[in-house]
Design an enzyme around this catalytic site. Sequence first.
Site, PDB file in Angstrom:
ATOM      1  N   ARG A   1     -32.612  33.989  17.471  1.00 37.49           N
ATOM      2  CA  ARG A   1     -31.156  33.885  17.280  1.00 37.49           C
ATOM      3  C   ARG A   1     -30.853  33.205  15.945  1.00 37.49           C
ATOM      4  NH1 ARG A   1     -25.935  33.396  19.784  1.00 37.49           N
ATOM      5  NH2 ARG A   1     -25.021  31.313  19.570  1.00 37.49           N
TER       6      ARG A   1
ATOM      7  N   TYR B   1     -25.711  26.863   9.579  1.00 32.01           N
ATOM      8  CA  TYR B   1     -26.527  27.910   8.962  1.00 32.01           C
ATOM      9  C   TYR B   1     -26.266  28.032   7.466  1.00 32.01           C
ATOM     10  CZ  TYR B   1     -27.586  29.163  13.740  1.00 32.01           C
ATOM     11  OH  TYR B   1     -28.009  29.118  15.038  1.00 32.01           O
TER      12      TYR B   1
ATOM     13  N   HIS C   1     -34.656  30.888  20.723  1.00 30.84           N
ATOM     14  CA  HIS C   1     -33.764  30.236  19.761  1.00 30.84           C
ATOM     15  C   HIS C   1     -34.113  30.636  18.329  1.00 30.84           C
ATOM     16  CE1 HIS C   1     -31.865  27.844  22.818  1.00 30.84           C
ATOM     17  NE2 HIS C   1     -33.010  27.324  23.202  1.00 30.84           N
TER      18      HIS C   1
ATOM     19  N   LYS D   1     -20.887  31.474  26.689  1.00 30.50           N
ATOM     20  CA  LYS D   1     -20.492  30.175  27.209  1.00 30.50           C
ATOM     21  C   LYS D   1     -19.016  30.192  27.588  1.00 30.50           C
ATOM     22  CE  LYS D   1     -23.902  27.249  24.874  1.00 30.50           C
ATOM     23  NZ  LYS D   1     -24.105  26.093  23.966  1.00 30.50           N
TER      24      LYS D   1
ATOM     25  N   HIS E   1     -19.579  31.359  18.786  1.00 32.47           N
ATOM     26  CA  HIS E   1     -19.274  29.940  18.602  1.00 32.47           C
ATOM     27  C   HIS E   1     -17.767  29.723  18.684  1.00 32.47           C
ATOM     28  CE1 HIS E   1     -23.236  29.191  16.177  1.00 32.47           C
ATOM     29  NE2 HIS E   1     -23.430  29.157  17.482  1.00 32.47           N
TER      30      HIS E   1
ATOM     31  N   ARG F   1     -27.967  34.691  22.880  1.00 35.21           N
ATOM     32  CA  ARG F   1     -28.569  33.515  23.499  1.00 35.21           C
ATOM     33  C   ARG F   1     -29.540  33.976  24.586  1.00 35.21           C
ATOM     34  NH1 ARG F   1     -22.919  32.167  23.312  1.00 35.21           N
ATOM     35  NH2 ARG F   1     -22.496  30.341  21.989  1.00 35.21           N
TER      36      ARG F   1
END
Length: 295
Positions: free
Chosen positions: A240, A272, A237, A169, A263, A145
Amino acid sequence: MHILLQKYYNYLRIERQLSPYTLINYQRQLEKIVVILQQNDIHSWQQVTPSVVRFVLAQSRKEGLHERSLALRLSALRQFLNYLVVQGELKVNSAVGISAPKQSKYLPKNMDMEQVQQLLTNESKEPIDLRDKAMMELMYSSGLRLSELQSLNLNSINIRSREVRVIGKGNKERILPFGRYASQAIQQWLKVRLLFNPKDEALFVSQLGNRISHRSIQKRMETWGIRQGLNGHLNPHKLRHSFATHMLENSSDLRAVQELLGHSNLSTTQIYTHLDFQHLAQVYDKAHPRAKRKK
């Protein structure tokens, strides 16, 4: 209103340990909400009812916010009001049960492998170009990211084992591999990094020696994409997304890609698979003798 907001920002920064980038996004959404409220003579959070929440969403839509941004704004408000309930400032969270407009299915854009090759084929020895190439090689090699790339320090990288330690995150740490090309690009950058007179241990620094900002990374990548002759806007983005799509095309291991991307939910990674299917469908249409469509 602003006193309670400031307490909330301190809570997010100190107790939740949100990244500066995420915190700024929360602040931006909540400050916009305050403007809408005060323009309509609402000056305390106790005045915020479900009808007021719906009005904020309607007003935000009038101002041009799209579905995804409306959902983010509602989420920021809902979490803040929940904080006020926990703190005893409110009895109920008026945003609970209110839904944002349904978001249309979003398929992220990506580059094909030839475009990635075109992007990263550059032999410039200018220090700033060596830095930019190292950033892009690493982002594409490890699927980072923007915030993860920007926050890397010198000790985040292990050249010998070709591994990078990132904080994603939720302050979650993960160790990611990176490839030979990324390793070479990083080593070339490290040879000239001191020319920028770095002021701290940031892996990637600006020409002033400070940790490079999110915006600077975005602008440099956009400039690089234009210079390399790519069609379409280049941003972090897209690199990635390209990493994720190419990994799925070549391995089909959804769980592994989930771990690499950081994730928490597999459903986030599954978007994806739609891209992967599009790729397979295109190959099928071109290759199968009875699949070719009429022009």
